[in-house]
Design an enzyme around this catalytic site. Structure first.
Site, PDB file in Angstrom:
ATOM      1  N   ASN A 221       1.039  -1.238  -0.048  1.00  0.00           N
ATOM      2  CA  ASN A 221       0.031  -0.012   0.103  1.00  0.00           C
ATOM      3  C   ASN A 221       0.889   1.303  -0.017  1.00  0.00           C
ATOM      4  OD1 ASN A 221      -1.847   2.139   0.411  1.00  0.00           O
ATOM      5  ND2 ASN A 221      -2.473   1.396   2.489  1.00  0.00           N
TER       6      ASN A 221
ATOM      7  N   LYS B  93       0.200   4.345  -0.210  1.00  0.00           N
ATOM      8  CA  LYS B  93      -0.460   5.538   0.383  1.00  0.00           C
ATOM      9  C   LYS B  93      -0.235   6.601  -0.652  1.00  0.00           C
ATOM     10  CE  LYS B  93      -0.434   3.058   4.429  1.00  0.00           C
ATOM     11  NZ  LYS B  93      -0.368   3.296   6.135  1.00  0.00           N
TER      12      LYS B  93
ATOM     13  N   HIS C 259      -9.754   1.039   4.633  1.00  0.00           N
ATOM     14  CA  HIS C 259      -8.573   1.307   5.514  1.00  0.00           C
ATOM     15  C   HIS C 259      -8.779   2.219   6.619  1.00  0.00           C
ATOM     16  CE1 HIS C 259      -4.347   2.518   6.348  1.00  0.00           C
ATOM     17  NE2 HIS C 259      -3.995   1.288   5.827  1.00  0.00           N
TER      18      HIS C 259
ATOM     19  N   GLU D  81      -7.013   4.544   7.946  1.00  0.00           N
ATOM     20  CA  GLU D  81      -6.918   6.078   7.356  1.00  0.00           C
ATOM     21  C   GLU D  81      -8.205   6.758   6.889  1.00  0.00           C
ATOM     22  OE1 GLU D  81      -3.141   5.408   5.464  1.00  0.00           O
ATOM     23  OE2 GLU D  81      -2.398   4.906   7.352  1.00  0.00           O
TER      24      GLU D  81
ATOM     25  N   GLU E 182      -6.046  -5.186  10.139  1.00  0.00           N
ATOM     26  CA  GLU E 182      -4.834  -4.084  10.466  1.00  0.00           C
ATOM     27  C   GLU E 182      -5.158  -3.267  11.871  1.00  0.00           C
ATOM     28  OE1 GLU E 182      -2.741  -2.934   6.554  1.00  0.00           O
ATOM     29  OE2 GLU E 182      -4.236  -1.482   6.999  1.00  0.00           O
TER      30      GLU E 182
ATOM     31  N   GLY F 199       2.082   2.033  10.976  1.00  0.00           N
ATOM     32  CA  GLY F 199       3.079   3.147  10.866  1.00  0.00           C
ATOM     33  C   GLY F 199       3.620   3.552  12.189  1.00  0.00           C
TER      34      GLY F 199
ATOM     35  N   SER G  99       2.944  -2.278  10.413  1.00  0.00           N
ATOM     36  CA  SER G  99       4.173  -2.254  10.668  1.00  0.00           C
ATOM     37  C   SER G  99       4.928  -3.638  10.196  1.00  0.00           C
ATOM     38  CB  SER G  99       4.561  -2.042  12.158  1.00  0.00           C
ATOM     39  OG  SER G  99       4.313  -0.573  12.321  1.00  0.00           O
TER      40      SER G  99
HETATM   41  P1  13P Z   1       2.895   0.423   7.600  1.00  0.00           P
HETATM   42  O1  13P Z   1       3.305  -1.029   7.215  1.00  0.00           O
HETATM   43  O2  13P Z   1       3.372   1.595   7.449  1.00  0.00           O
HETATM   44  O3  13P Z   1       2.451   0.208   9.052  1.00  0.00           O
HETATM   45  O4  13P Z   1       1.260   0.733   7.124  1.00  0.00           O
HETATM   46  C1  13P Z   1       0.241  -0.552   7.298  1.00  0.00           C
HETATM   47  C2  13P Z   1      -0.855  -0.226   6.318  1.00  0.00           C
HETATM   48  O5  13P Z   1      -1.627   0.741   6.631  1.00  0.00           O
HETATM   49  C3  13P Z   1      -1.047  -0.895   5.325  1.00  0.00           C
HETATM   50  O6  13P Z   1      -2.239  -0.620   4.440  1.00  0.00           O
END
Ligand code: 13P
Length: 254
Positions: free
Chosen positions: A9, A11, A96, A98, A168, A174, A214
């Site tokens: 991903n 982002k 997601h 976010e 997740e 993150g 992560s």
């Molecule tokens: P990270 O791997 O940066 O923690 O992000 C995970 C994520 O949101 C994947 O969709």
């Protein structure tokens, strides 16, 4: 046995040229020493066309990170599932954390998107996960059950064959902090039980449940061995081809 799925991903990162370059590097590394998984990359909207062009006639899937649920109309700033299909997308990441927490997407909105994406013949990667507060209050199972129940309500039994679930935990995204193998296995098992109850035994046992939060080259091997982990959704570590493929290769059995 179902092949694991590992999705990067990306982002909100990368110009068209940077994203196409990253896709090219992933392809090169994958050809040199294949990860024995299905790979996909979720690029920003603006880079979907060049990334698809780079990956056409390969087995690496291309995903969008969001979409609207209507086909067209007065929805300034939105992109429809048919537009994504037109640009060559194979999958769409939905729900997601976010999107849920920064952009206030509700379970009901996620449900409309799931239905629209499936109607357009694209695959769904449906994300679920609890916040730290919810986990501390002992509400993890409840939250995940609610997110899944609403997102998948009313779907035909065979719709589940076009859906991947990604667990997740919000507190692991993150932050550099993983959920432990025990925590992951418990939640994934719960998800599988729910899907088996709603969509039948066959579907429940076939579905891939990805873990995200992560995932890094130095922890991916242990996570890949965790019971019930059918792949990864990788954020930050997917922005470098080498670390993304190193993570994906953790599923190799030979
Ligand atoms: P990270 O791997 O940066 O923690 O992000 C995970 C994520 O949101 C994947 O969709």
């Amino acid at each position: 046995m179902t092949v694991p799925l590992v999705v990067g991903n990306w982002k909100m990162h990368g110009s068209q040229a940077e994203c196409a370059g990253l896709a090219r590097n992933i392809l090169r590394l994958q050809r040199r020493k294949p990860a024995q998984v299905q790979l996909a990359v979720a690029a920003p909207f603006t880079a979907l066309a060049p990334v698809k062009k780079t990956l056409r006639r390969t087995r690496i899937g291309v995903a969008a990170q969001n979409c609207h649920w209507q086909e067209s109309g007065a929805f300034t700033g939105e992109v429809s599932p048919s537009m994504l299909r037109d640009v060559g997308c194979d999958m769409v990441v939905l729900g997601h954390s976010e999107r849920r927490h920064i952009f206030h997407e509700t379970d009901a909105v996620v449900a409309q998107k799931v239905e629209a994406v499936l109607r357009n013949g694209l695959q769904v990667i449906l994300c679920v996960g609890e916040t730290l507060a919810e986990r501390r209050q002992g509400r993890t199972a409840k939250v995940i059950t609610r997110q899944l129940r609403i997102a998948l309500k009313g779907l035909a039994k065979n719709a589940i064959d076009n859906i991947e679930i990604a667990y997740e935990p919000v507190w692991a995204i993150g932050t550099g902090q993983n959920a432990s193998p025990v925590q992951i296995a418990l939640v994934h098992r719960r998800i599988r039980q729910l899907l088996t109850a709603w969509f039948g035994k066959g579907a429940g046992s076939r579905i891939r449940i990805l873990y995200g939060g992560s995932v890094k080259p130095d922890n991916a091997a242990a996570l890949a061995m965790t019971a019930e982990v059918g792949g990864f959704l990788v954020g930050g570590a997917s922005l470098a081809a080498e670390s993304f493929i190193t993570i994906a290769r953790c599923f190799n059995r030979s």
